[in-house]
Design a protein around this motif. Sequence first.
Motif, mmCIF file in Angstrom:
data_model
loop_
_atom_site.group_PDB
_atom_site.id
_atom_site.type_symbol
_atom_site.label_atom_id
_atom_site.label_comp_id
_atom_site.label_asym_id
_atom_site.label_seq_id
_atom_site.Cartn_x
_atom_site.Cartn_y
_atom_site.Cartn_z
ATOM 1 N N GLY A 143 67.214 39.482 14.248
ATOM 2 C CA GLY A 143 68.474 39.817 14.403
ATOM 3 C C GLY A 143 68.895 40.905 15.664
ATOM 4 O O GLY A 143 68.124 41.091 16.666
ATOM 5 N N SER A 481 76.982 39.855 14.661
ATOM 6 C CA SER A 481 76.122 39.816 13.481
ATOM 7 C C SER A 481 76.421 40.893 12.425
ATOM 8 O O SER A 481 76.788 41.996 12.986
ATOM 9 N N THR A 509 75.643 35.700 11.426
ATOM 10 C CA THR A 509 75.610 35.788 12.929
ATOM 11 C C THR A 509 76.482 34.640 13.279
ATOM 12 O O THR A 509 76.612 33.326 13.187
#
Length: 664
Positions: A143, A481, A509
Amino acid sequence: MTAHVRLRAALLASAATCVSLPAFAQETFELDTVLLAESKREVQTDTAIAETEIDREEMDDRQAGTIAELVETVPGVNLINGNTPQGSGINIRGFGANGTYGTDQKVAIQLDGANVGSEELYRIGTQLYTDPELYKQVSVIRGIAGTFEYGSGIIGGLIRAETKDAIDITGDETGFKLRQTIQYGTNGAQLASSTIAAWQPTENFGVIGNYTYRMQDIPVDGSGAPITTQGYALPSYSVGMLYTFGNANEHSIRATYSDTNSTELDTPYDSFATTGGMFGNVDRTVHSRTATLRYEYDSPTTDLINFSADLSYADQQIDSAYVAGSSPLEGTPTFPFLQPLVDADHRYETTKLTLKNQSLFATGMIQHDLRIGAEYIFKERLDASSAPGGTDRRIAVFAVDDMTWGGLTFTPAVRYETQRVGGPAYAYYTNDAFMGGATARYEFGNSGFAVFASAAYTENLPIMDDLTNPAYMTQSEKAVSYEAGLSFDRGSVFQDGDQLSLKANVYRTNVRDITSYTTATAAPITNAMFYGVELEGSYSMASGFYTDVNANFSRGMDTTPGAGGNWAGTPADQLRVTVGKRWGEEYDLSWEAVYDFAMNRATTPTPASLVHNLRASYAPQDGFFGGAEFRLGVENLFDLNYTPHLATRAAPGRTFKFTVAKTF
């Protein structure tokens, strides 16, 4: 001579002559870490970031042949043909490699801090040509949160690998040590030899050299059918030096240099093997080299100064020459358009300088761990068919502050980056972006429970691959995100001496203004949404029994207005369970089961698969074989014939692996 040329010349000269150095100087303040010595892997429960670390012990245990194989056990990470360097790629949370390109610029890879393997070269693969034996640790951040110190546009995740140092072999003892490793695998006659020489004449100076030669013939799948058309040979070496000095060893210098070569003769141009040989065969040579130089100063008199300067240079060259008569299209009107593609030579060089300072201080009841830095990145690429050449010059500044108050840790992070990108045959463009986010984690006293959350925003600035499309050269890809989860980490839960660690993370996301993808009808994909759940768990007992569990469940959608559908890069849901037993420091026996759920949300559905792996190690502590290590592994124990989802070729069938290592 330009500034970036002078930086590169200085770096190569220092790295080639002096070589590797890890920092002996330690920070005066460190966050607490959780050590689970009896388990295969430590679960990172003390951070709000979705991060996994793979240490040298686990790397040795897995007997991996590629860097990609080291990280495939991390939840959210999936491989595309990861068992060979050619035509392989890494996918994290639905981004990264696909069946056409080895990357989409949304997954970053750094070797000793140098940026590598990030070019969208058509059907060539990830360009991550290096050997896992050169490295002592690999960390994976999934991420956006946690990446602002390392770059921009990192939407899927970040992989960072660090080469070995002399003290990793000598044990920080003065003298000379030699370590030899021999590995053999039955499927495709895999053979690898790694020789490491480490010399530490004094406590504060050490040098290391590592030469690894890995080769493999043609592997077969579970039905006995060949997976590739030919084998490969991959010679790699690295050298390094470490020097610390000062009254309190507050200064340190670390230099590293690594080099890998690969030659493939009469091999398909399409490394992903999805076009039926349309492009024909090529003679392809790959040369990848990385040099780094680091200086650190950790002030012995104040916690406000812990300064580091990192200079790196990565040079990756891929040359192809078409083998006459190998394409079925040769002689047709179509083939002249393909000739420049298959005959192209690619070279991309990246010079990077990062200056960073860490300050530890308090404001009232709040403890701060503040990192402030600036970064200069200069990338230049040779102009080639389907890969426009030019330069991409970037300057960035960033700040990250871990603020702790009791059980709460709140971490805001910001990054500003500006770029000038273009080429002699194209126009030049100037872009900039301000990005950032925040993470929060709260620990409930001594209960072992903690909750965490994060929100982050990043931009992927225009890339040289789009120089032929002026509309894309002023449009950055943007992603937001959100993540949340909980963790538990405590000992003596069910019985005295046991240790239980659990971490669950939910994420979502959203990406917009996409420039990287099109549909099968060449319609652009402009928006996408990806969400999922990642689970990590570890339980160990004082008796030596242990269990590791991780899982990933994800969904991806094309949310382009007026379009829609499943995201092509969505991996299959996966559950991975390991059960094992240790007998002191000598014996370790484990069984691993990997279950990929059926993937029906795709153009090409994939059935479910269950693969079993066995691993055993023996490390005698004394006697004639004292200090030696023997490892036996069986991968795909029941010889299952299957193709993992997202892969473009079948997985290897049953493979016995045997490794012998000894430090002298």
